[in-house]
Write an enzyme that holds these catalytic residues in place. Structure first.
Site, PDB file in Angstrom:
ATOM      1  N   ASP A  21       4.211  17.442   5.374  1.00 25.26           N
ATOM      2  CA  ASP A  21       2.828  16.898   6.070  1.00 25.26           C
ATOM      3  C   ASP A  21       3.146  15.381   6.963  1.00 25.26           C
ATOM      4  O   ASP A  21       2.182  14.734   6.948  1.00 25.26           O
ATOM      5  CB  ASP A  21       1.665  16.741   5.215  1.00 25.26           C
ATOM      6  CG  ASP A  21       2.234  16.206   3.792  1.00 25.26           C
ATOM      7  OD1 ASP A  21       3.200  15.334   3.841  1.00 25.26           O
ATOM      8  OD2 ASP A  21       1.217  16.186   2.868  1.00 25.26           O
ATOM      9  N   GLU A  78      -1.581  12.303   6.485  1.00 24.03           N
ATOM     10  CA  GLU A  78      -1.054  13.488   5.989  1.00 24.03           C
ATOM     11  C   GLU A  78      -1.800  14.784   5.974  1.00 24.03           C
ATOM     12  O   GLU A  78      -1.761  15.952   6.341  1.00 24.03           O
ATOM     13  CB  GLU A  78      -0.455  13.457   4.383  1.00 24.03           C
ATOM     14  CG  GLU A  78       0.989  12.629   4.551  1.00 24.03           C
ATOM     15  CD  GLU A  78       0.401  11.093   4.448  1.00 24.03           C
ATOM     16  OE1 GLU A  78      -0.621  10.781   4.377  1.00 24.03           O
ATOM     17  OE2 GLU A  78       1.492  10.292   4.632  1.00 24.03           O
ATOM     18  N   ARG A  90      -0.280   5.152   2.899  1.00 30.21           N
ATOM     19  CA  ARG A  90      -1.122   4.338   3.984  1.00 30.21           C
ATOM     20  C   ARG A  90      -2.421   3.898   3.577  1.00 30.21           C
ATOM     21  O   ARG A  90      -2.734   2.878   3.915  1.00 30.21           O
ATOM     22  CB  ARG A  90      -1.282   4.909   5.095  1.00 30.21           C
ATOM     23  CG  ARG A  90       0.124   4.875   6.198  1.00 30.21           C
ATOM     24  CD  ARG A  90       0.317   5.475   7.240  1.00 30.21           C
ATOM     25  NE  ARG A  90       1.165   5.131   8.444  1.00 30.21           N
ATOM     26  CZ  ARG A  90       2.518   5.121   8.261  1.00 30.21           C
ATOM     27  NH1 ARG A  90       3.055   5.737   7.053  1.00 30.21           N
ATOM     28  NH2 ARG A  90       3.135   4.777   8.941  1.00 30.21           N
ATOM     29  N   HIS A 125       3.577   4.228  -2.143  1.00 32.99           N
ATOM     30  CA  HIS A 125       3.637   3.897  -0.876  1.00 32.99           C
ATOM     31  C   HIS A 125       2.500   4.583   0.260  1.00 32.99           C
ATOM     32  O   HIS A 125       2.865   4.384   1.243  1.00 32.99           O
ATOM     33  CB  HIS A 125       5.063   4.699  -0.230  1.00 32.99           C
ATOM     34  CG  HIS A 125       4.787   6.190  -0.337  1.00 32.99           C
ATOM     35  ND1 HIS A 125       4.285   6.834   0.658  1.00 32.99           N
ATOM     36  CD2 HIS A 125       5.263   7.214  -1.265  1.00 32.99           C
ATOM     37  CE1 HIS A 125       4.587   8.183   0.361  1.00 32.99           C
ATOM     38  NE2 HIS A 125       4.956   8.311  -1.012  1.00 32.99           N
TER      39      HIS A 125
HETATM   40  C1  UD1 Z   1       6.405   8.510   5.444  1.00 30.07           C
HETATM   41  C2  UD1 Z   1       5.322   9.734   5.707  1.00 30.07           C
HETATM   42  C3  UD1 Z   1       4.867  10.050   4.379  1.00 30.07           C
HETATM   43  C4  UD1 Z   1       5.602  10.380   3.283  1.00 30.07           C
HETATM   44  C5  UD1 Z   1       6.764   9.226   3.134  1.00 30.07           C
HETATM   45  C6  UD1 Z   1       7.762   9.378   1.824  1.00 30.07           C
HETATM   46  C7  UD1 Z   1       4.201   9.882   7.749  1.00 30.07           C
HETATM   47  C8  UD1 Z   1       3.019   9.306   8.639  1.00 30.07           C
HETATM   48  N1  UD1 Z   1       4.442   9.248   6.513  1.00 30.07           N
HETATM   49  O1  UD1 Z   1       5.541   7.269   4.985  1.00 30.07           O
HETATM   50  O2  UD1 Z   1       3.516  11.143   4.432  1.00 30.07           O
HETATM   51  O3  UD1 Z   1       4.954  10.652   1.999  1.00 30.07           O
HETATM   52  O4  UD1 Z   1       7.385   8.913   4.280  1.00 30.07           O
HETATM   53  O5  UD1 Z   1       8.320   8.234   1.699  1.00 30.07           O
HETATM   54  O6  UD1 Z   1       5.109  10.642   8.290  1.00 30.07           O
HETATM   55  N2  UD1 Z   1      11.689   2.347   6.257  1.00 30.07           N
HETATM   56  C9  UD1 Z   1      12.911   1.961   6.080  1.00 30.07           C
HETATM   57  N3  UD1 Z   1      13.937   2.784   5.838  1.00 30.07           N
HETATM   58  C10 UD1 Z   1      13.774   4.115   5.123  1.00 30.07           C
HETATM   59  C11 UD1 Z   1      12.484   4.366   5.386  1.00 30.07           C
HETATM   60  C12 UD1 Z   1      11.457   3.649   5.808  1.00 30.07           C
HETATM   61  O7  UD1 Z   1      13.250   0.858   6.420  1.00 30.07           O
HETATM   62  O8  UD1 Z   1      14.849   4.686   5.009  1.00 30.07           O
HETATM   63  C13 UD1 Z   1      10.610   1.584   6.527  1.00 30.07           C
HETATM   64  C14 UD1 Z   1      10.703   1.276   8.260  1.00 30.07           C
HETATM   65  O9  UD1 Z   1      10.122  -0.016   8.284  1.00 30.07           O
HETATM   66  C15 UD1 Z   1       9.634   2.197   8.651  1.00 30.07           C
HETATM   67  C16 UD1 Z   1       8.661   2.188   7.554  1.00 30.07           C
HETATM   68  O10 UD1 Z   1       9.399   2.130   6.371  1.00 30.07           O
HETATM   69  O11 UD1 Z   1       9.343   2.058  10.051  1.00 30.07           O
HETATM   70  C17 UD1 Z   1       7.701   3.202   7.581  1.00 30.07           C
HETATM   71  O12 UD1 Z   1       8.513   4.525   7.693  1.00 30.07           O
HETATM   72  P1  UD1 Z   1       7.238   5.856   8.001  1.00 30.07           P
HETATM   73  O13 UD1 Z   1       8.149   7.012   7.797  1.00 30.07           O
HETATM   74  O14 UD1 Z   1       6.955   5.515   9.231  1.00 30.07           O
HETATM   75  O15 UD1 Z   1       6.127   5.798   7.002  1.00 30.07           O
HETATM   76  P2  UD1 Z   1       6.377   5.988   5.451  1.00 30.07           P
HETATM   77  O16 UD1 Z   1       5.582   5.012   4.876  1.00 30.07           O
HETATM   78  O17 UD1 Z   1       7.576   5.952   4.953  1.00 30.07           O
HETATM   79  N1  UDP Z   2      12.610   9.622  -5.251  1.00 31.04           N
HETATM   80  C1  UDP Z   2      13.817   9.319  -5.037  1.00 31.04           C
HETATM   81  N2  UDP Z   2      14.277   7.841  -5.283  1.00 31.04           N
HETATM   82  C2  UDP Z   2      13.227   6.974  -5.680  1.00 31.04           C
HETATM   83  C3  UDP Z   2      11.809   7.402  -5.651  1.00 31.04           C
HETATM   84  C4  UDP Z   2      11.585   8.790  -5.523  1.00 31.04           C
HETATM   85  O1  UDP Z   2      14.760  10.118  -4.741  1.00 31.04           O
HETATM   86  O2  UDP Z   2      13.674   5.902  -5.609  1.00 31.04           O
HETATM   87  C5  UDP Z   2      12.424  11.144  -5.127  1.00 31.04           C
HETATM   88  C6  UDP Z   2      11.327  11.851  -6.092  1.00 31.04           C
HETATM   89  O3  UDP Z   2      11.992  12.286  -7.045  1.00 31.04           O
HETATM   90  C7  UDP Z   2      10.691  12.826  -5.016  1.00 31.04           C
HETATM   91  C8  UDP Z   2      10.512  12.075  -3.749  1.00 31.04           C
HETATM   92  O4  UDP Z   2      11.440  11.053  -3.715  1.00 31.04           O
HETATM   93  O5  UDP Z   2      11.327  14.001  -5.112  1.00 31.04           O
HETATM   94  C9  UDP Z   2       9.070  11.623  -3.444  1.00 31.04           C
HETATM   95  O6  UDP Z   2       9.293  10.954  -2.164  1.00 31.04           O
HETATM   96  P1  UDP Z   2       8.169   9.883  -1.672  1.00 31.04           P
HETATM   97  O7  UDP Z   2       7.295   9.451  -3.111  1.00 31.04           O
HETATM   98  O8  UDP Z   2       8.762   9.077  -0.764  1.00 31.04           O
HETATM   99  O9  UDP Z   2       7.403  10.847  -0.760  1.00 31.04           O
HETATM  100  P2  UDP Z   2       6.164  11.893  -1.039  1.00 31.04           P
HETATM  101  O10 UDP Z   2       6.506  12.875  -2.081  1.00 31.04           O
HETATM  102  O11 UDP Z   2       4.868  11.257  -1.468  1.00 31.04           O
HETATM  103  O12 UDP Z   2       5.844  12.401   0.247  1.00 31.04           O
END
Ligand code: UD1
Ligand code: UDP
Length: 374
Positions: free
Chosen positions: A98, A134, A215, A213
């Site tokens: 999602d 999501e 939003r 994490h």
């Molecule tokens: C996203 C997804 C959320 C999911 C989450 C898992 C959307 C809208 N949100 O949220 O559904 O649960 O990922 O973790 O798609 N960043 C880094 N390095 C990384 C990843 C992220 O620096 O490897 C930082 C960057 O500044 C980036 C920000 O995090 O711009 C936000 O990343 P983004 O994918 O937009 O949103 P998440 O909060 O990670």
């Molecule tokens: N996870 C990981 N390293 C971490 C924290 C989480 O590999 O430091 C894994 C966790 O086991 C799960 C997935 O990341 O499989 C969850 O990701 P996240 O919480 O970012 O996203 P969500 O599931 O809420 O979309």
């Protein structure tokens, strides 16, 4: 001719849940040609998973921007995906979950007139603000998809109620459980190692693992979560490990309110195998993560979920997951109940697998064949 499948993903959880599926399809080259396109909506956290599963994408769009907005990520993705579809010409596109990548991947496939398979279909809270964005992403992806892989019968029923036919819906289990059971068993029997020296943890203390994490919790929600963690860390019998999500909206409050506290280890996101190992060692998980909510029951760990609503009700109904929201007092009270009562902790910490049995990838593979070869 093998079926040409295009896997599209971009974030850590999509990668964890799609790598087992694409690896399964890759094992039958006479049936499937597997192409992988990553948007790299996440950069570092995606690469951590690609390395763990030894997956090399065919196309890497490398789209992440620091502090990206929903407008930026979605518009850049859609623009970049046009060329991917015209180059690859897949028979089926597969998206998961999602996220922005999920929705843009499905929309791009629809524009390219390519059928879409949606993994982890049918999750619903019916509240477009929780989780945001999501819930809307998965509703729209469900509308765009042609074949739906639901993790549980409840998720499949949600789709049927929205008019999705039973022939197009398959209850497969969650492919994330394929991954976690593989790692859990590998760590237990010594075929996998986390490679982490955990000697910094005090064995006399109860380990609480925290991740957050979402939003909708940015701002006051995060301040309140951090204050609750602070109070729990003041107990002598508790040690907290918190791998902090790199989103700046998370980093700022967590570093401001928790850095340097005794009993609190703020660490960068862990690779997948070490994170599963960390969860195995925990007394309690406190999280707002979708994936961790699914994995905890398979590891026999009680979970307090930092949300008011969940799209994964099965473990809540089974009593192994409890929703506690983001209110500071409520988080502390619920955690203290479990810290003070070994009986309640044991009842919430039983091992069960409401989200899958480890064979979701095989079921998804069979469903794709019956959908495209009929
Ligand atoms: C996203 C997804 C959320 C999911 C989450 C898992 C959307 C809208 N949100 O949220 O559904 O649960 O990922 O973790 O798609 N960043 C880094 N390095 C990384 C990843 C992220 O620096 O490897 C930082 C960057 O500044 C980036 C920000 O995090 O711009 C936000 O990343 P983004 O994918 O937009 O949103 P998440 O909060 O990670
Ligand atoms: N996870 C990981 N390293 C971490 C924290 C989480 O590999 O430091 C894994 C966790 O086991 C799960 C997935 O990341 O499989 C969850 O990701 P996240 O919480 O970012 O996203 P969500 O599931 O809420 O979309």
């Amino acid at each position: 001719m093998p079926i040409r499948t295009l896997f599209l993903f971009g974030t850590r959880p999509e990668a964890i849940k799609l790598c087992p599926v694409l690896r399964h399809l890759q094992a039958s080259p006479e049936l499937f040609e597997v192409k992988v396109c990553v948007t790299a909506q996440h950069r570092q956290m995606l690469d951590q998973v690609l390395d763990a599963f030894q997956v090399k994408p065919d196309v890497d769009l490398d789209l992440m921007l620091p502090g990206q907005t929903l407008f930026q990520s979605s518009s850049r993705m859609l623009a970049a995906l046009e060329g991917v579809f015209s180059d690859v010409k897949p028979d089926l596109a597969i998206v998961q979950g999602d996220t922005t990548t999920t929705l843009c991947g499905a929309l791009a496939a629809f524009y390219a007139r390519v059928p879409i398979g949606h993994v982890e279909a049918g999750l619903r809270t019916w509240d477009m603000a929780q989780p945001f964005p999501e819930e809307m992403n998965r509703v729209l992806t469900g509308r765009l998809a042609d074949i739906h892989f639901a993790a549980t019968p409840w998720a499949a029923e949600n789709l049927h109620r929205e008019g999705v036919s039973r022939e197009r819906t398959h209850v497969t289990g969650n492919s994330g459980i394929d991954a976690v059971l593989y790692v859990r068993d590998g760590l237990a029997n010594g075929t996998l190692q986390s490679g982490i020296d955990w000697s910094f943890l005090n064995p006399a203390k109860r380990l609480v693992v925290v991740t957050a994490h979402r939003r909708e919790s940015f701002g006051t929600g995060f301040v309140s979560i951090c204050q609750a963690v602070r109070r729990l860390a003041s107990r002598e019998d508790v040690e907290i490990v918190y791998p902090v999500h790199p989103n700046p909206n998370v980093q700022d409050p967590v570093n401001r309110l928790l850095a340097g506290l005794p009993n609190v280890h703020l660490i960068p996101p862990l690779d997948y195998i070490p994170f599963v190992d960390l969860m195995r060692r925990a007394y309690l998980l406190i999280t707002d993560s979708g994936g961790v909510q699914e994995e905890g029951p398979s590891l026999g760990k009680p979970i307090l979920v930092l949300r008011e609503k969940t799209e994964r009700p099965e473990a809540v109904e089974a009593g192994t997951v409890k929703l506690v929201g983001t209110d500071e007092n409520r988080i502390v009270n619920e955690a203290e109940i479990l810290l003070n009562s070994p009986e309640l902790h044991a009842a919430m910490g039983r091992v069960h697998n409401p989200y899958g049995d480890g064979h979701a990838s095989a079921r998804i593979s069979s469903a794709i064949l019956s959908f495209l070869r009929k």
